[in-house]
Design an enzyme around this catalytic site. Structure first.
Site, short mmCIF file in Angstrom:
data_model
loop_
_atom_site.label_atom_id
_atom_site.label_comp_id
_atom_site.label_asym_id
_atom_site.label_seq_id
_atom_site.Cartn_x
_atom_site.Cartn_y
_atom_site.Cartn_z
N TYR A 149 2.43 4.81 6.54
CA TYR A 149 1.92 4.39 5.24
C TYR A 149 0.40 4.30 5.26
CZ TYR A 149 1.61 1.57 0.94
OH TYR A 149 1.31 1.10 -0.32
N LYS A 153 -2.24 6.47 2.97
CA LYS A 153 -3.14 5.82 2.04
C LYS A 153 -4.61 6.01 2.43
CE LYS A 153 -0.18 4.15 -0.90
NZ LYS A 153 -0.18 4.57 -2.32
N ILE A 182 0.65 -7.34 -3.77
CA ILE A 182 0.88 -7.56 -5.20
C ILE A 182 2.34 -7.93 -5.41
CG2 ILE A 182 0.70 -6.56 -7.50
CD1 ILE A 182 -1.99 -6.83 -6.00
#
Length: 238
Positions: A149, A153, A182
């Site tokens: 990941y 990114k 988030i």
């Protein structure tokens, strides 16, 4: 273009949906993208229409280059928000090849697959448009269990900066938003109490706080901002 139209990938739920709705509240027509859940995508589109803006739903897999080209090659947008992405976390010694490939092919290769058919029409039609990518704090700092990941990114950040240089003279801005932790379904398995200890603000972010930044970067007021990476993370550094 009489009204500014924006494609938001992965906008049937989570941060993508909040971005789509926030932009619609500010007068943008939205193409809502999904890959699996048509019902949720249609719900997002209906909420956008209730705000007085036009909305369509588009189904395609951002990993599939031919499908992206087939769906998008006739489209013309003022703005594109590359929000769609996945995570398949595992510590590197036991990280499977499929987990690496699917995350890289979705998050990073998807950048190419979606933008390739859309950039030249923006240039040809002299649209001083906006491209906004979503990276992550993991792409800035790395994170345990997220080698795949974080790599995807971080790649998005590099691609964003390079593309911004190519498109600047056309008046097209390219910027990156890098959210921290988030409060969405994507973190349902995260130990929240432990994570909060790493965040100086001692709370999770909410999707609207990401969407408001995207809305600003989409605006005419942000016309001199390009090639930037802005993190929405409550002061967190992994």
């Amino acid at each position: 273009m009489d009204k500014k139209k924006v494609l938001v990938t992965g906008s049937s739920r989570g941060i993508g949906k909040e971005i789509a709705l926030y932009l619609a509240k500010n007068g943008y027509d939205i193409d809502v993208h999904y890959v699996n859940n048509k019902e949720k995508a249609q719900n997002t589109a209906d909420e956008i229409k209730a705000l007085g803006c036009n909305a369509n739903i588009l189904k395609f897999d951002i990993k599939d280059r031919k499908e992206c080209s087939s769906v998008l090659e006739e489209k013309l947008y003022y703005g594109v928000v590359l929000n769609a992405g996945i995570a398949k976390d595992n510590v590197f010694p036991v990280l499977e090849g499929e987990e690496w490939d699917e995350v890289i092919n979705t998050n990073l290769t998807g950048f190419y697959n979606v933008l390739k058919p859309l950039v030249m029409p923006m240039i040809s039609n002299r649209i001083k448009g906006r491209i906004i990518t979503l990276s992550s704090i993991s792409g800035l700092c790395g994170n345990r269990g997220q080698v795949n990941y974080s790599a995807s990114k971080a790649g998005i950040i590099g691609a964003t900066k390079a593309l911004s240089l190519e498109l600047a003279k056309r008046g097209i801005t390219v910027n990156c938003v890098a959210p921290g932790v988030i409060d969405t379904d994507m973190i349902k398995d995260v130990p929240i109490d432990e994570v909060k200890k790493l965040i100086p603000m001692k709370r999770l972010g909410n999707a609207k706080e990401v969407a408001s930044l995207v809305n600003y970067l989409m605006s005419e007021d942000a016309g001199y901002i390009t090639g930037q990476v802005i993190s929405v993370n409550g002061g967190m550094y992994l």
